[in-house]
Scaffold this motif. Structure first.
Motif, PDB file in Angstrom:
ATOM      1  N   CYS A 260      -5.771   3.501   7.794  1.00 29.43           N
ATOM      2  CA  CYS A 260      -5.765   2.265   6.998  1.00 29.43           C
ATOM      3  C   CYS A 260      -4.533   1.414   7.297  1.00 29.43           C
ATOM      4  O   CYS A 260      -4.638   0.195   7.503  1.00 29.43           O
ATOM      5  CB  CYS A 260      -5.783   2.583   5.503  1.00 29.43           C
ATOM      6  N   ILE A 261      -3.358   2.046   7.318  1.00 30.26           N
ATOM      7  CA  ILE A 261      -2.133   1.270   7.531  1.00 30.26           C
ATOM      8  C   ILE A 261      -2.104   0.731   8.958  1.00 30.26           C
ATOM      9  O   ILE A 261      -1.659  -0.403   9.202  1.00 30.26           O
ATOM     10  CB  ILE A 261      -0.882   2.128   7.242  1.00 30.26           C
TER      11      ILE A 261
ATOM     12  N   ILE B  69      -6.599   9.444   6.719  1.00 27.84           N
ATOM     13  CA  ILE B  69      -7.237   8.195   6.282  1.00 27.84           C
ATOM     14  C   ILE B  69      -6.183   7.129   5.996  1.00 27.84           C
ATOM     15  O   ILE B  69      -6.353   5.969   6.354  1.00 27.84           O
ATOM     16  CB  ILE B  69      -8.110   8.473   5.043  1.00 27.84           C
ATOM     17  N   VAL B  70      -5.100   7.550   5.360  1.00 28.96           N
ATOM     18  CA  VAL B  70      -4.028   6.606   5.061  1.00 28.96           C
ATOM     19  C   VAL B  70      -3.456   6.031   6.352  1.00 28.96           C
ATOM     20  O   VAL B  70      -3.246   4.816   6.470  1.00 28.96           O
ATOM     21  CB  VAL B  70      -2.918   7.294   4.231  1.00 28.96           C
TER      22      VAL B  70
ATOM     23  N   LEU C 121       0.816  -1.215   0.000  1.00 24.38           N
ATOM     24  CA  LEU C 121       0.000   0.000   0.000  1.00 24.38           C
ATOM     25  C   LEU C 121       0.849   1.263   0.000  1.00 24.38           C
ATOM     26  O   LEU C 121       0.481   2.272  -0.587  1.00 24.38           O
ATOM     27  CB  LEU C 121      -0.943   0.005   1.213  1.00 24.38           C
ATOM     28  N   LEU C 122       2.003   1.197   0.671  1.00 21.12           N
ATOM     29  CA  LEU C 122       2.844   2.399   0.776  1.00 21.12           C
ATOM     30  C   LEU C 122       3.889   2.490  -0.336  1.00 21.12           C
ATOM     31  O   LEU C 122       4.744   3.377  -0.323  1.00 21.12           O
ATOM     32  CB  LEU C 122       3.525   2.452   2.146  1.00 21.12           C
TER      33      LEU C 122
END
Lengths: 263, 263, 263
Positions: A154-155, A150-151, A76-77
């Motif tokens: 999520c992580i 938000i990120v 994701l990152l």
């Protein structure tokens, strides 16, 4: 999740919070995590047959589960997906755990680990480990997206509940494909805990510092896990959800009714 | 995989090893690789129907297979997934091969290429290409993770046996989904060769230099391929595995027995 | 796609082209895009049931669709996959649209938006948005691969038709797996438009500048969309394809015949 009597809490537990925050996860906490991940692969349907017939796939499945949060958050990152495998000591430790869980003489390790009091201890250590990984995820995301609330949430979730997301892919390695369910469609209690913790870590709305929040999260998670294991409560969040969902998403019956009319 | 009489080997073949290591893969070796990849798509069930009805999907499938190792290793190392498509000459060459394999007048190219002696030649060139790509993968991973032994081995394997990993996804593009098998669950001979080669390249345990090891790997792979094609040996690693697996993973029958008891 | 009478076109429309190129997509154009994406999730089979029973999965599906091009192009270009979620205003706007599409009182928003004249307006705005995103994709790819023609075309397509590629994964989140079809196997009219536009943007073969091409693309896409909606033309590219495919891929009947012979 509300901090009960925060004044007294922060007074007596400050040093403990600091000590807990600076605890190294390697190796004790990691071991508990790896044991539960390998046990999860083993107890999944066909796990024992797999271990005998396809040791390589079995090992890959266990590694995927042991570093699930790391793999998914790397993806994701935009970090190297294979990153978690570059921590050689962790991979070796996980492989050792994998070996004794599946192939120990007389199945001794499995018997010891599934002995209820020991299992409960492992569960508790794992929950403390989880609180650390959620915070780790939030901080990892903050390095890349310093203002991406938000990120970061999520992580944080992915770090804390990564194995739940990895489950479908791990099964795919074993030749089983179960698309009909996943952790987003049927959120587990763990996912909900991770969601709330990640929100608290990211936003910092509670009037306590990060170390105290970490300790609080860990303790609450241990309590929830112990309660869920010993009683037959299935989801402590259900009542709250039922109350909240009605006013927010409640108009849908009207939609369904209307849909029927159209048909 | 043991180098037979290494002293004599390194004496007579030093220059050859150096020449082989400095060989350019483009275009001859790449052509052999692309031919076999397109043939693999063609001979997969429904390949010819696909080529007639869905040329676009057919082209995408072939490109995925031709650069399989590149795509997967880019994903794993956090490099742009689309990187392999940025090498325009390679993509154009692969597209040309794709075209003649599927759409040449009178199906001439396919007939020529599947003529056994020519096919055998293509196989051999492809195996030499494979030994180069495994080393390429190991070196590519070493740039990112200089001390990550496990990562280097993984990327070496992915480079050498990428098409095997890509197979399931390539089928998905064609609207076929075959989750019940994959290369990790049922390791092919090629995967095992790649595993051993990648370990040798990464660890450097053999008392020969990298160029010599590359040549040795290439030659052994050619011999294995020729032997497997001409004889009905299915897996030369099987006997070794059977001997090794017993003591390592042998306790599982006990587990299965115990499981029955529980049920 | 030919610009009809380019002299007159560029004379009268120069300023318009420039104005159109500098238009901000946020929020008007984005809103049209988000509405259509959420409506697509809603009208997919089981969409309403999902919205009632699994609001979280429903939200994730809509976010995946709303930023589909961004997610896929980030993956392909090696950028953080989660990047699109870091644009907090966009995510909040998309979430607001998601909420009113599914849960507005009396289902009012859905009724308004599906009222044909309004829907047609939304369609047109969305097509103008699409032309912008295709160019955005090409330019984004050009930053990473300045001379990678194929990469630029691919990213342009992915930006313009991302939701079509995301569809299968979005269904997976909902517990539905439909491997038998995808946008590459059965190219939509939108995909073909995106392909042609991306080629024109990347190669610059038309004798007009980028702003004019952007306006031309937008106008043609609006015309195509309006025509397809109002008439029962299913695919305006079909006749051209039929003419082109014969000589290029026409030899395959011979192959099929030969295949039969072999069997």
């Amino acid at each position: 999740m509300e901090g009960p009597d925060l004044g007294a809490f922060s007074f007596g537990l400050d040093d403990l919070a600091e000590a807990f925050a600076s605890l190294s996860m390697f190796p004790i906490f990691e071991i508990a995590h790896y044991i539960l991940m390998c046990q999860a692969v083993r107890s999944d349907s066909g796990g024992l047959t797999l271990s005998r017939k396809h040791p390589l796939a079995n090992w890959v499945c266990c590694m995927l589960m042991c570093s699930a949060g790391g793999f998914i958050s790397s993806l994701l990152l935009g970090l190297p997906l294979i990153g978690p495998l570059s921590k050689t000591p962790n991979v070796l430790l996980a492989s050792a755990i994998w070996y004794v869980v599946f192939y120990a003489p007389f199945d001794a390790f499995h018997k010891v680990v599934t002995f209820p009091p020991i299992l409960m201890l492992v569960y508790c250590v794992k929950e403390l480990h989880r609180s650390h990984t959620i915070l780790g995820g939030v901080l990892k995301a903050r390095k890349v997206y310093s203002s991406g609330i938000i990120v970061q949430i999520c992580i944080g979730i992915v770090h804390g509940a990564g194995s739940g997301f990895m489950l479908n892919f791990q099964r795919l390695v074993r030749g089983k494909w179960s698309p009909e369910t996943n952790q987003i469609l049927h959120p587990t209690v763990v996912l909900k805990e991770c969601l709330i913790s990640a929100i608290l870590f990211t936003t910092g709305v509670l009037p306590i510092n990060q170390d105290q929040l970490l300790l609080l999260t860990g303790i609450v998670m241990v309590i929830v896990k112990v309660t869920l294991t010993l009683t037959n409560v299935s989801d402590p969040f259900k009542p709250i959800e039922n109350v909240l969902c009605m006013p927010i998403f409640g108009k849908v019956e009207a939609m369904a009714a209307e849909k029927k009319k159209k048909e």
